[in-house]
Structures are given as structure tokens and as C-alpha cells.
Design a protein around this motif. Structure first.
Motif, PDB file in Angstrom:
ATOM      1  N   ALA A  10      -7.588   0.856  17.363  1.00 10.87           N
ATOM      2  CA  ALA A  10      -7.395   2.128  18.059  1.00 10.87           C
ATOM      3  C   ALA A  10      -5.904   2.434  18.199  1.00 10.87           C
ATOM      4  O   ALA A  10      -5.471   3.582  18.064  1.00 10.87           O
ATOM      5  CB  ALA A  10      -8.073   2.087  19.427  1.00 10.87           C
ATOM      6  N   ALA A  11      -5.114   1.374  18.474  1.00 19.12           N
ATOM      7  CA  ALA A  11      -3.667   1.570  18.605  1.00 19.12           C
ATOM      8  C   ALA A  11      -3.092   2.077  17.291  1.00 19.12           C
ATOM      9  O   ALA A  11      -2.280   3.000  17.265  1.00 19.12           O
ATOM     10  CB  ALA A  11      -3.004   0.250  19.009  1.00 19.12           C
ATOM     11  N   LYS A  12      -3.565   1.466  16.201  1.00 20.89           N
ATOM     12  CA  LYS A  12      -3.088   1.860  14.883  1.00 20.89           C
ATOM     13  C   LYS A  12      -3.393   3.329  14.620  1.00 20.89           C
ATOM     14  O   LYS A  12      -2.593   4.060  14.036  1.00 20.89           O
ATOM     15  CB  LYS A  12      -3.771   0.986  13.817  1.00 20.89           C
ATOM     16  N   GLU A  13      -4.597   3.758  15.073  1.00 20.92           N
ATOM     17  CA  GLU A  13      -5.014   5.152  14.841  1.00 20.92           C
ATOM     18  C   GLU A  13      -4.525   6.067  15.972  1.00 20.92           C
ATOM     19  O   GLU A  13      -4.883   7.245  15.991  1.00 20.92           O
ATOM     20  CB  GLU A  13      -6.536   5.223  14.719  1.00 20.92           C
ATOM     21  N   VAL A 265      -2.342   7.259  33.632  1.00 19.90           N
ATOM     22  CA  VAL A 265      -2.324   5.919  33.047  1.00 19.90           C
ATOM     23  C   VAL A 265      -1.990   6.008  31.561  1.00 19.90           C
ATOM     24  O   VAL A 265      -1.132   5.292  31.049  1.00 19.90           O
ATOM     25  CB  VAL A 265      -3.689   5.214  33.242  1.00 19.90           C
ATOM     26  N   LEU A 266      -2.677   6.925  30.887  1.00 23.97           N
ATOM     27  CA  LEU A 266      -2.509   7.035  29.430  1.00 23.97           C
ATOM     28  C   LEU A 266      -1.125   7.567  29.063  1.00 23.97           C
ATOM     29  O   LEU A 266      -0.586   7.252  28.003  1.00 23.97           O
ATOM     30  CB  LEU A 266      -3.597   7.944  28.844  1.00 23.97           C
ATOM     31  N   ALA A 267      -0.562   8.384  29.996  1.00 25.05           N
ATOM     32  CA  ALA A 267       0.725   9.024  29.698  1.00 25.05           C
ATOM     33  C   ALA A 267       1.911   8.155  30.100  1.00 25.05           C
ATOM     34  O   ALA A 267       3.064   8.496  29.820  1.00 25.05           O
ATOM     35  CB  ALA A 267       0.804  10.382  30.391  1.00 25.05           C
ATOM     36  N   ALA A 268       1.636   7.044  30.797  1.00 21.70           N
ATOM     37  CA  ALA A 268       2.724   6.328  31.477  1.00 21.70           C
ATOM     38  C   ALA A 268       3.535   5.422  30.566  1.00 21.70           C
ATOM     39  O   ALA A 268       4.288   4.578  31.053  1.00 21.70           O
ATOM     40  CB  ALA A 268       2.158   5.525  32.650  1.00 21.70           C
ATOM     41  N   ASP A 269       3.345   5.547  29.258  1.00 24.31           N
ATOM     42  CA  ASP A 269       4.155   4.743  28.336  1.00 24.31           C
ATOM     43  C   ASP A 269       3.992   3.247  28.584  1.00 24.31           C
ATOM     44  O   ASP A 269       4.950   2.474  28.558  1.00 24.31           O
ATOM     45  CB  ASP A 269       5.632   5.152  28.464  1.00 24.31           C
ATOM     46  N   LEU A 270       2.742   2.858  28.883  1.00 22.28           N
ATOM     47  CA  LEU A 270       2.451   1.437  29.119  1.00 22.28           C
ATOM     48  C   LEU A 270       1.785   0.822  27.883  1.00 22.28           C
ATOM     49  O   LEU A 270       1.406  -0.342  27.884  1.00 22.28           O
ATOM     50  CB  LEU A 270       1.523   1.281  30.328  1.00 22.28           C
ATOM     51  N   GLY A 271       1.614   1.637  26.858  1.00 22.90           N
ATOM     52  CA  GLY A 271       0.900   1.143  25.668  1.00 22.90           C
ATOM     53  C   GLY A 271      -0.596   1.036  25.893  1.00 22.90           C
ATOM     54  O   GLY A 271      -1.294   0.368  25.141  1.00 22.90           O
ATOM     55  N   ILE A 272      -1.085   1.701  26.932  1.00 19.82           N
ATOM     56  CA  ILE A 272      -2.520   1.621  27.244  1.00 19.82           C
ATOM     57  C   ILE A 272      -3.250   2.822  26.640  1.00 19.82           C
ATOM     58  O   ILE A 272      -2.901   3.970  26.918  1.00 19.82           O
ATOM     59  CB  ILE A 272      -2.744   1.565  28.769  1.00 19.82           C
ATOM     60  N   LYS A 273      -4.250   2.540  25.786  1.00 22.98           N
ATOM     61  CA  LYS A 273      -5.035   3.611  25.150  1.00 22.98           C
ATOM     62  C   LYS A 273      -6.510   3.519  25.532  1.00 22.98           C
ATOM     63  O   LYS A 273      -7.309   4.343  25.087  1.00 22.98           O
ATOM     64  CB  LYS A 273      -4.941   3.513  23.620  1.00 22.98           C
ATOM     65  N   GLY A 274      -6.876   2.499  26.316  1.00 24.25           N
ATOM     66  CA  GLY A 274      -8.293   2.305  26.617  1.00 24.25           C
ATOM     67  C   GLY A 274      -8.605   2.397  28.099  1.00 24.25           C
ATOM     68  O   GLY A 274      -7.770   2.054  28.936  1.00 24.25           O
TER      69      GLY A 274
END
Lengths: 602, 602
Positions: A10-13, A265-274
Motif C-alpha cells: 500500500a505504501a508503494k502504491e 492522522v493520515l496527514a501528519a507526515d507520520l508515514g501512516i496510511k492504514g
């Protein structure tokens, strides 16, 4: 498949994903409802599901059972919780062994909560801490399992040294081999962001998956947050409390609040996509939250076969099934559970064509007696029965004893013909239209990789009275392209096929691949299926009093009618399969010289 | 298949049949010629072939080899002679064991002639009479083999008691287990009819197959009849003798005489529907006789697969082969001889994908040096080479080193395109056109049972220069439906396929059956094939002197050119495969700014 691989993909995509957590219910009915719900919520597009382990392991068998069903029947990747509470080593061994058997590759290792009203206490021969479990799993299974551990963002109220200790515990678990972190629920975005930064600062680099609890009711929200001592931002309380007696409103506002938090959470530049949703076994809250977040399920990039494959290891390579169980996957899985290998490429490849006996599994109607009576009423004539079948074909009746759900979208292209067949006295219980090279991305018929073509031979399966069958057979035999099998409840089989081999009725041609033929018609499977087909009728009859006319009517049909399957082998002539039926039906009507609507029994 | 079954089947269908007898030749060249002849004469429609066993067993290994080749490569049912002459029991055992290994189900048990100039004498540990052999075969192999025995119609000149004894011997052999009788040659129809009636009167009921010797030359006719003391009707002599110095005329008249006799045999109400021709390894006499009798080969009712199946037991179930050896069946059979099982249903089913090394079989050109020079001359430019290939595609050249025979009828539908490709510099060595659901009885593309549909993906295989390949690849990759493999003589492989699995390029859909996919394209097979493809070029080069320009030219091509195969996966677009080639060819021509006919090397 391992969740860490899914996260990586998912990160890759650069794609947001989500998952659903469920807990094992306390009753059999609850279990059935949950399975239906997991199946339905699969359409919301979760990347995987997560099944909790009950404190003390009381319902641990249920957890294992749920994991199995998700992997095998629902065909969705699963994570299984495992706790130290009340679990001697032997029980842990069993749980892990079964998880592996079911093809589950993910375990969340937890210490677990103490039993209600007690202090936490290790059982004799059991584990003390989550980290013990992590080490044990890693030692026993090397890297077969992805191991998840829990993270607690709720540490900012702790004294600094205690918070540091918590962080050290987390670091130790990661060093012991954990692959990713599920967090406890939270509503305070700042606290969460701080915590994630602290985790990273502590040198922990594995993925963090935030646990999201939808707000469904005021009481539920209050209970959950107070039990777990979760900080609730004042803004949440200000918004929700005024409506605390209006669950609808609480859910509506809560959805917006939680969605807003998720966006941060998703926008916080934490590398979290899930996002990992604690569903509490409820559908609505999750659905609303996903809608609010505008998260729609990916169109399944590849629906590899027309039916859904199992994810259990021994069935992963399975690519062929008989058409008969198309509406009863669960029963097919059960009756073939002990096969040494599963058909792959050719049905003939199956070395163990022995079907499990019916009593090994049990046949029952999914409907309660009340539901069944509401659905099907108390028919007293054959014509009332045929009317039910015809209504089902037209989508005006939700279920029949042979089908728990409405006809698939692909059969709607022949709905009118099917309804006519039924009104003529052919009680259809399974069918598919002919397809002559639809593209594999066709909205109705498509399956398999891109740029392929899919095909089907027209198929009909039905119960029919001896008299009508006698009229049908000569018409069928006049078309050299039709092959059929006729059987009665005693198992006497008649066919016009010359070979015993299977007849492929669904197949696909794809770039760079061998031909895929996922559905076949075949004698031995049909003979095994007929027990089930007749038994479903018997079960229907049993809903009515022994002396009632309905009971006698349905039992009479099951006693005397034949079960027939018919394949029209010329898939370039989609209508040709119906002609013999229309002719025989007309003959029958002419002979009996009465309009079919008179309700006389034939 | 047993001959008795074939006789029965033909009787049921009231159909005249025939068979051909051959003897093992004395030289290797003779063997090759005979195999070519058997293959050619297969088109005359013999029900089976019969291979004699040489007196003394001198060429017995050759008999066994011939039986094997007929069963395996030519795919025609075979009967093997076996004699007592010079055969110790051990040799008989070997002969029978090998016959069974090759799938041969028919043995003609004979005492055999004595070695020339000697009295007949049993060898130590051998058999004395045909009946001993019959008993032994029956005892050792139960009813695995059909056993034929010889019948001698030439008994009417014997004293009655001797004739009775002969009949008793025959009866004894039948009682010992013979299944049918081949008769010695004869020309006297009355004598033959009398003899058959006597055989029946003696209580012998098994089928009688008359042995028919075509009359080819006066000397041959005289020699054969005097050696075997065959009665020749005066009418034959009256007709033939005046032309005894004119073989042509003898054959012409003899054909009419023998044909007339055959007609009488078939008309004599003896229940005889079969004629067994003693070919003497000659084609013409048989062909003329069959024409005179108006016996034309049955259109093969079922050509089960697009390629001819082997009749050896271990390969009978084989239903898939790689496309690469389409023009080199013999080599494919040899290189896969040691496989434990053969692909059936799916190519992936093959458990032993290891191809035998080239040197295990040897690669040679079928053409002698003289033939080769006549065919291919001494090209000195690439354009002369491409011209040869283009001519071959257009049917104007009989063979290429990669193809012993003219292109198959199905490729003629793309002959123009292929010729153009070759003239552009793509040296094609294999190809098939796309077919989108031709009926299985289609005259050009059809195969398999009736009422089915057959399909093909377009396929091209060719040698190409590095420069032209570089121009081609971008055009190919623009069409997502094309998959390709590129290899050089060192074995470096490039492909745009994502899976290692085979690509089915020929398949059929038939009533009541699983999908049949007899031809595939696949990486491992292609890598094994490329050794052969390059070696054939090397063999061609070796026909020329080491320092000759032709040798250098061909060696240079084999050194530097790539071998490429291309599949267009959208079988509904038959022309699409050619487009990238035409574009790349045009680009190449534009760049080199010279008409292709100038003969410059590229």
C-alpha cells in the motif's frame, strides 16, 4: 499473506487502507450473524480482519473457528489475537498450530486483560508478558508469522519515568521480533502524534497502525473511554454530550469527529496510511466513517476466478469446483474438507473424489421457522410452489431453501426465461447463461486477469415431475449439443453423455496463461450433490406440521420428482437451452388442457 | 489397439479395410527411406501395418525398432511378426517385452523359413512350431496380445491326408489361442474360396485376412510365386507374359488382375472385409491397386488433437506439447523419452521438465549434401537467405533446415504475410495463424470431437539480427497483447511475460469435455529448443567449405542473430501480430535507405 507485506504494498502504491477488528460472539446465532456481517463488510474493502482472543481463552476455540472461516470461506486475510491470560503453553501451541493450518500468517501477541474483577495472574506453565509470547512464537515458527504487538499512545498522563518504561517495553517487544504495532484506541490527535514521534525517537522503525474506535452511542463511547482510561478532547464532549439521549445524532456527529481525527492522522507526515477499526461487531459506525472519509473499496483489481478462493494453505491452489454447490460454498468446503489435494487445472486431477457424507456436516435451512413461513408461506398446490420459484428468479423473493441469497447478477440476463421455465413446472435451483467470449473485465460476466476472454456454457438444474420429464427428454435429445444427467432421490442416474469425464462449463483465456476452467459438471459430484438437494427440500417440508397439506405437498415432490442438470454445449447459442423446455411445457399444458394459473397440481 | 477389435468395428460399420506389410531394410538409409514411405503410405489409409521378422532374427532389433517408430512417431497400430527360426526363448522374451513396451498389441506367430540353403532346425532352448509360440505368448501375456497365425490356401495340390493334416495344424493353433489368420499370398480365387470354406467346415471361426501381393514386375512376380509354389491361373500368365519386358505394362495389367481377384474375395460371401497387402516395401503397386479398387482412405473421423499422438503406452495419455518442435516431432519424442509422465491436461502436470541433451539424440539435416545444395544453393548475402525463407513460406521451396516438409495447410492463410516478414529480415522458422472458434470439423483448422470449437493464438518464431530486433521490441511492447521470449545462442533469455507458466496457444472446447489445450509456449521448453534451432543452422553451414562465403554467412547469422518467439494473445485480431514487424521493417529500410532487393547484408 502477511500484513507487513500488505502495508508495504500500500505504501508503494501510496494508497490508504483499512482493516476491521471483530470479537467472537457468545452464541451460535451470534456467530452466524457475525459471519454474515463479516461477509457483508468484506464489500467495504478491508485489507484484512482481526479476531480478538477472549480473556481467559474461554471462547478461544471460537476465535480459531472464526479465523478458519475467514480464511477458508470468506477468503479474507486474517490476524489472530493471542493472549497470556489463562493460557498454558499447550493452549498457545494449539492456537498457533491451528492458525497455521488455516493459512493465517498474522498474530497479535498480547498479555491480555485479567478476568473481570481479578488481578492479572499468569497460569502455571503459561507466559507472563506479551514479550514472552513474541519470543516464543518467533522461536517456534521462525518467521512464518507476522507478529504484531500493542502500542499505548495514552502515556502522556503517566509520570515520565513510567512512560519511559512503557516505551522500553515496546522497544523490547520490537527487538524480540515484532513486525508492526496496533495502537490502542485514542481520540486525542496531538497525544497520538507526540507518541508516534516518541516511538520513532526511541529507534522503533516498524509500521504503526492506529486503532480507531467509531463513536456509535453516547453510553458505548463513555464506557469504552472510561474503561481504558482514554483521554477525550473537550471538543468531543462539547459536541456530543448535548445529544447524549439521541444515539442517531451522537453517531452522526461522532463520525465527523473521528473522521476528522483520521484525516489528521493520515496527514501528519507520520508515514501512516492504514486505519484499524474496532468495529465492536457493528457495521453502521464503520460504514459511516468510511463514507465520511470518502474511502471506497478498491475495485478488486483481479477477481481471479468466478468463485471466491479459499486462503487456507491446502486450498490455495484450488482452481476448479463443480457448479452444483454454487449457492452453497460452505457445504462444498465442508464435504471436501478431507481431500488430499484439490482440483487444479483439471477436475480429473483430484485424487480423492470422495465427498463427505451429509451427516458429517448436517444440512439445515438458514432461515428460522418464522422467517421461512414469512418467505414462503404455506403453499398447498404445485402451482403455488412454481410461483415461489418464478418470483425468486425475478428477484421478487429473497431466498429459496436452495439459495440463501438473490440470484447472482449474471443470471438476471436470463431471469425472464427462468421465470417462465418455473411457471411451466421446471423448478430451477441453479443456472448460468451462455457467454461467448466476454472480456475479462466485463462488469457482469468478467473475472480473471486483464485482456482475457471468458466463456460459459448455458446450465440449468431443476426438479421436475416424472410426467413432464418424459415430455422433456425427447426434445432435449433432438439437440445434439445438449448433455444431461437425470437422477432421482434413490440415486438412479441417467445421462446421454458418452464419457465419464467432467464438462467444463466456465473457462477463461488469458494472455500468457494456460486455459483456466473453474467450473465443471460431472457425474460423481452430481450424485453427491443430489443428497443435499433433496435434503434441503425435506428440511423445508419439516417446517410444517406432519399432517399439513404443505408438508405433504413438498414431501411428495421430494419423493417423486427427478433432479436434472442440463448443459447446452454450444455456447454461441445462448437461447438454445430453453427451447426444449418451452416445447415440453407447451405440450404438457396442451395435454392437461388447462391454463397454468388455475392452480391444479400436476 | 488389437486388430481383432478393428476387424469387429469394420464389420459393424460394413466397411472394407486394408493393411500394409513391410520388412526391415538392410541399411540405415534404407531404414530412413522406409520410414518416410510408411509415413507417406499412412495417407493411403491402412488400418494397421505389419512388420516382418527376418529369418534367423538377424535384423530382429530392426523389427523391434520399426515397431517402436510406427507406434510412437507415425502413430499407427502395428502387428509384429515373430518366428521360431534361430530364436532361443530369451530372444522371444525380449521381443515380446519390447513390443509391449511400444504399445504393440498384435503378434503374428510363425515357425518361419529356414535360413537360405538349409533345412529348418530348432535352436537350442527355442521353439519348434508356430503353435509352441502361440501357447507361449498366451501363457506369458494372457490376452494382452492378439495372436495371428498363418493360413496356407495353397493346399489343393496336396494329397488329401496331407491337406487334412495342414488343416488340423491350423485348428490346433486356433485352439491354442490364435485370434485371427493371415493367409499366404494367392492368385487363384477358386482355390482360396474353397480353402476358406474348408477352414469354416473344420470349425474354425476366427477372422481370415487374405494376403494380397500386388504384381509389380514380371520377374518379381515369377520369383515370388515359384519360391512359395503359388498356383498362378493361366489367365494371369496369358495376360502378363507377352509384356514381360515392360514392367510398366505388367504392373498396369497385374493391377487389374489382382484388383479383380480382390473384388471376388470381398463379394464371395465369406464374411471377409479386409485385405492385407504385401507391399514389398514398395508404394506404387499398392497405391495403384487401391485406386483400381476405388478404396479411398476414410476421412479420419476423429483427429483427436492438432498433432499426431503416440501409441506407445506411456505417451497415449499425452495431450500437450510445446509448439517449438511442431516440425520436428521425432526430435521432441526423443528428447523427452525419459520423462516419467507426459503432460496431460496442463503442461504444468509434467513432473520431469528436463529435456534430454542434444547429443543424446544428435541433430542432423535430413537432406544429403547434394540435395541440400540443390534446394538452397550457395547464398552469399543475407538477402539471398531471406529470399529462401520467403520462397519456403510461399510454397515455392520444399524444405528448410528447420522444416523437412512444406508449410502446413493452415499456415497458407498467412503465407503472404510470412513471406513479407522474411523479406523484411525476420527469418521465420515456425508460425500459426490466430483462429477464433472455428468449428472442430473445419477443413483447415479443425481437430477433436464433433460439434466443438477450436482456437489458436497467433504465433511467430524467427531469427533476427540484433539491430532489427532493437527496432522491433518497442513496437511489440506497444501492444499489451503480445508476449515474447528472446534468446541468443548463449542462452540469455529476455521476456515480457510476468509468469513462468505456459501460455496455451491452441485449445478446443467440446461437448461434455474439459477444455483441451494441446499446444503451449513456455520458457524452459524454449530454452531447450533453442539449442536445436541454432544447431540446425550450424549443420546447414557445415555443408559448405570452411572458407566459403556461404559457410561464413550462415555461421555469422547463427553467431549473432537472436531467436525470438512471439504470441499475440488476442486471438480475435488475427492480423495484429504482424503490425509491429511491418513497422520495424519499414523503419529499418528507411534507415538503411536502400531497396531490400539490392542484396546488401544487414
Amino acid at each position: 499473506m502477511k500484513i507487513s507485506q500488505k502495508i508495504e504494498q500500500a505504501a508503494k502504491e501510496d494508497r490508504v487502507w483499512w482493516s476491521f477488528e471483530y470479537f467472537p460472539p457468545r452464541t451460535a446465532q451470534g456467530l452466524q450473524n457475525l459471519l454474515d456481517r463479516i461477509e457483508r463488510m468484506r464489500a467495504l474493502g478491508p485489507e484484512f480482519v482481526d479476531i480478538t482472543w477472549n480473556a481467559g481463552g474461554r471462547t478461544s476455540e471460537l476465535t480459531s473457528e472464526l479465523v478458519k472461516t475467514c480464511q477458508k470461506l470468506i477468503g479474507i486475510e486474517t490476524c489472530m489475537h493471542l493472549t497470556c491470560t489463562g493460557m498454558p503453553k499447550e493452549k498457545v501451541d494449539i492456537a498457533l498450530r491451528e492458525a497455521k493450518q488455516h493459512g493465517c500468517r498474522n498474530v497479535l501477541a498480547l498479555r491480555g486483560d485479567p478476568p473481570v474483577g481479578k488481578e492479572w495472574e499468569a497460569v502455571e506453565g503459561g507466559f507472563h508478558y506479551g514479550i514472552d509470547l513474541v519470543r516464543y512464537i518467533r522461536k517456534q515458527y521462525d518467521d512464518y508469522f507476522d507478529i504484531a504487538v500493542a502500542g499505548y499512545p495514552q502515556t502522556h498522563l503517566l509520570p515520565p519515568e513510567e512512560a519511559a518504561l512503557e516505551m522500553q517495553y515496546l522497544k523490547d517487544k520490537v527487538d524480540a521480533g515484532a513486525n508492526f504495532i496496533f495502537t490502542q484506541m485514542f481520540y486525542d490527535i496531538d497525544m497520538f502524534v507526540d507518541w508516534v514521534r516518541a516511538v520513532r525517537a526511541a529507534g522503533i522503525t516498524i509500521p504503526i497502525v492506529p486503532g480507531i474506535m467509531p463513536i456509535q452511542t453516547w453510553n458505548g463511547f463513555q464506557k469504552a473511554t472510561s474503561l481504558a482510561k482514554i483521554t477525550v478532547p473537550q471538543a468531543f464532549l462539547d459536541e456530543l454530550e448535548p445529544h447524549k439521549n439521541n444515539d442517531e445524532k451522537v453517531r452522526e456527529l461522532g463520525t465527523k469527529l473521528v473522521a476528522n481525527m483520521c484525516r489528521q492522522v493520515l496527514a501528519a507526515d507520520l508515514g501512516i496510511k492504514g486505519l484499524h477499526f474496532y468495529t465492536m461487531n457493528l457495521e453502521k459506525g464503520c460504514r459511516m466513517l468510511l463514507e465520511e472519509l470518502n474511502l471506497v473499496p478498491r475495485v478488486e483489481v483481479v477477481k481471479p476466478l468466478p468463485w471466491r478462493q479459499s486462503l487456507t494453505p491446502n486450498r490455495r491452489a484450488e482452481t476448479i469446483r463443480p457448479i452444483f454447490w454454487a449457492n452453497r460454498t460452505r457445504s462444498y468446503l465442508s464435504r471436501t474438507e478431507n481431500w488430499d489435494e484439490y482440483p487444479n487445472g483439471r477436475f480429473g486431477d483430484s485424487r480423492s473424489p470422495a465427498y463427505g457424507e451429509l451427516d458429517g456436516y448436517g444440512i439445515w435451512l438458514k432461515q428460522s421457522k418464522d422467517d421461512a413461513l414469512k418467505l414462503w408461506n404455506t403453499p398447498t398446490t404445485v402451482d403455488e410452489i412454481t410461483a415461489l420459484f418464478a418470483k425468486f428468479c425475478l428477484g421478487q423473493l429473497q431466498a429459496l431453501p436452495w439459495s440463501d441469497s438473490a440470484p447472482s447478477s449474471e443470471t438476471t440476463v436470463i431471469a425472464q426465461q427462468l421465470a417462465k421455465l418455473n411457471s411451466l413446472g421446471f423448478l430451477t435451483i441453479n443456472s448460468q447463461p451462455a457467454v461467448d467470449g466476454a472480456r475479462s473485465d466485463d462488469r457482469i460476466h468478467g473475472w480473471g486477469p486483464a485482456n482475457g476472454y471468458v466463456y460459459q456454457k448455458a446450465y440449468l438444474e431443476f426438479f421436475v415431475s416424472p410426467e413432464l420429464l418424459d415430455m422433456l427428454i425427447p426434445h432435449i435429445e433432438r439437440d445434439i449439443n445438449i448433455t444431461y444427467y437425470v437422477i432421482n432421490n434413490r440415486g438412479d442416474l441417467r445421462t446421454n453423455t458418452h464419457s465419464d469425464g467432467p464438462n467444463a462449463v466456465t473457462w477463461g483465456v488469458f494472455p500468457g496463461k494456460e486455459i483456466v476452467q473453474p467450473t465443471i459438471v460431472e457425474a460423481i459430484s452430481f450424485m453427491a450433490w443430489k443428497d443435499e438437494a433433496y435434503e434441503l427440500g425435506r428440511q423445508w417440508a419439516k417446517l410444517y406440521d406432519p399432517d399439513s397439506p404443505t408438508r405433504k405437498l413438498i414431501d411428495g415432490i421430494m419423493d417423486s420428482y427427478y433432479l436434472v442438470n442440463v448443459v447446452h454445449n454450444d455456447f454461441k447459442k445462448p437461447e438454445a437451452i430453453f427451447e426444449p423446455f418451452f416445447k415440453a411445457g407447451a405440450e404438457y399444458a396442451a395435454k392437461h388442457d388447462a391454463p397454468k394459473t388455475n392452480g391444479h397440481a400436476h
